[in-house]
Design a protein around this motif. Structure first.
Motif, PDB file in Angstrom:
ATOM      1  N   ARG A   1       0.823  -1.210   0.000  1.00 17.85           N
ATOM      2  CA  ARG A   1       0.000   0.000   0.000  1.00 17.85           C
ATOM      3  C   ARG A   1       0.856   1.259   0.000  1.00 17.85           C
ATOM      4  NH1 ARG A   1      -3.243  -3.249   3.337  1.00 17.85           N
ATOM      5  NH2 ARG A   1      -2.200  -2.476   5.213  1.00 17.85           N
ATOM      6  N   GLN A   2       1.931   1.225   0.773  1.00 17.30           N
ATOM      7  CA  GLN A   2       2.828   2.382   0.788  1.00 17.30           C
ATOM      8  C   GLN A   2       3.460   2.590  -0.585  1.00 17.30           C
ATOM      9  OE1 GLN A   2       3.376   4.627   3.093  1.00 17.30           O
ATOM     10  NE2 GLN A   2       2.072   3.674   4.662  1.00 17.30           N
ATOM     11  N   ALA A   3       3.914   1.472  -1.182  1.00 19.67           N
ATOM     12  CA  ALA A   3       4.523   1.590  -2.515  1.00 19.67           C
ATOM     13  C   ALA A   3       3.500   2.063  -3.549  1.00 19.67           C
ATOM     14  CB  ALA A   3       5.116   0.238  -2.932  1.00 19.67           C
ATOM     15  N   ALA A   4       2.274   1.510  -3.438  1.00 16.56           N
ATOM     16  CA  ALA A   4       1.237   1.936  -4.379  1.00 16.56           C
ATOM     17  C   ALA A   4       0.892   3.402  -4.191  1.00 16.56           C
ATOM     18  CB  ALA A   4      -0.012   1.075  -4.196  1.00 16.56           C
ATOM     19  N   LEU A   5       0.859   3.821  -2.921  1.00 14.42           N
ATOM     20  CA  LEU A   5       0.565   5.238  -2.660  1.00 14.42           C
ATOM     21  C   LEU A   5       1.667   6.139  -3.209  1.00 14.42           C
ATOM     22  CD1 LEU A   5      -1.211   7.356  -1.315  1.00 14.42           C
ATOM     23  CD2 LEU A   5       0.016   6.950   0.830  1.00 14.42           C
ATOM     24  N   GLN A   6       2.907   5.710  -2.984  1.00 16.92           N
ATOM     25  CA  GLN A   6       4.016   6.504  -3.519  1.00 16.92           C
ATOM     26  C   GLN A   6       3.977   6.537  -5.054  1.00 16.92           C
ATOM     27  OE1 GLN A   6       7.574   4.822  -1.882  1.00 16.92           O
ATOM     28  NE2 GLN A   6       7.109   5.469   0.225  1.00 16.92           N
ATOM     29  N   GLU A   7       3.706   5.385  -5.650  1.00 21.14           N
ATOM     30  CA  GLU A   7       3.636   5.336  -7.103  1.00 21.14           C
ATOM     31  C   GLU A   7       2.486   6.189  -7.624  1.00 21.14           C
ATOM     32  OE1 GLU A   7       4.539   4.348 -11.012  1.00 21.14           O
ATOM     33  OE2 GLU A   7       5.697   4.129  -9.145  1.00 21.14           O
TER      34      GLU A   7
END
Length: 319
Positions: free
Chosen positions: A165-171
């Motif tokens: 989720r963090q990576a998706a949010l950053q992306e």
């Protein structure tokens, strides 16, 4: 046999009583002691004959028993209390009873232990119970290990999900920023060029400016804006259009700009400068009209003009 022994008629000597004389009564006219004795023949009532010797012996024995059971009168001498030998006999009897009870208890315990040890059913039952307990413990251990593994997997999934989720949010944030820059809704900053158009005998036409914008996009320009001589700037996006205005002015997305015009672009400076200066390119065409194109490198180029979001009426994303 003495006279004292014959007075009792039992053959046992009569105990001496203190203060009592065993001889004849010294009082005058007192009867003889033999006559008044209840055991003598003379003391019997008249008309009653003396019993035979055997009956006398039986009567003497009975009398002896009765006399022994009679409570002595006042002044008579009582039997002495029981001595240590009698107490020892009583304690010996109690010890014998205790020993007997202890022996019975020990015998009962021995019999019970032998019965338990020789009972195959009890032994088999205990062994089966132990096997069942061990089996239950083993099954419980397996279940607990499975629960631990499931919890660890859930923890890994949660952590990976959180990281995902963090990576998706950053992306998503990065992508939104990129789209915002491309759409002109966000300001941008980076290395690039400053391209200045100066008119000569002929004004700078909208066609030459559009040609320059196309060359810059082909060379990798990421963000652009065009400003007029008065400092007013318009963000250049995919849908931006250019029109010739009166008096050498330009109309960019409906906004009028006066020359000279300056395009600020963010991208690779070397590549974009080469694209503008190729033979027969933008710089050569403007120079042929009598004008001039001045290209300057910028370490930090600011594209601060913003474009209003474009509301799509027909296009929809493909799911």
């Amino acid at each position: 046999m003495s006279e004292e022994q014959s007075d009792t008629g039992t053959g046992w000597p009569q105990p001496a009583v203190p203060g009592r004389s065993t001889g004849p009564d010294p009082r005058p006219g007192a009867p003889d002691s033999d006559e008044t004795s209840p055991l003598s023949p003379q003391g019997e009532p008249p008309g009653r004959e003396s019993p035979p010797p055997d009956e006398q012996r039986d009567a003497g024995d009975a009398m002896t028993v009765d006399l022994s059971s009679v409570t002595p009168s006042a002044g008579a001498t009582q039997a002495p209390p029981a001595g240590p030998a009698a107490v020892a006999r009583r304690f010996t009897s109690a010890g014998a009873m205790i020993a007997l009870l202890l022996g019975l208890l020990g015998f009962t315990l021995v019999v019970q232990l032998r019965t338990t040890s020789t009972d195959p059913t009890s032994a088999a039952t205990r062994q089966e119970d132990l096997v069942r307990i061990f089996s239950d413990l083993d099954s419980r251990e397996k279940r607990l290990r499975q629960d631990i593994e499931a919890l660890e997997e859930s923890q890994r999934q949660l952590r990976s999900g959180e990281q995902g989720r963090q990576a998706a949010l950053q992306e998503a944030t990065r992508r939104a920023d990129e789209l915002g820059i491309l759409a002109g809704t966000l300001p941008a900053r980076g290395p690039g060029l400053s391209v200045r158009f100066e008119a000569g005998a002929k004004p700078i036409s909208a066609y030459r400016v559009l040609d320059a914008v196309q060359e810059l996009r082909g060379a990798g320009a990421e963000a652009m804006q065009i400003a007029g001589g008065d400092g007013a700037a318009v963000r250049i996006i995919a849908s931006t259009y250019f029109l010739d205005g009166s008096g050498g002015d330009l109309v960019v997305d409906g906004r009028r700009l006066s020359g000279p015009f300056t395009i600020t672009v963010i991208g690779d400076p070397t590549t974009m400068a080469t694209a503008l200066k190729i033979p027969g390119g933008v710089a050569a065409s403007v120079a042929g009209d009598g004008g001039n194109v001045i290209v300057e490198d910028r370490e930090v180029a600011d594209v601060s003009a913003l474009h209003a979001p474009v509301k799509l009426e027909h296009a929809r994303p493909v799911s």
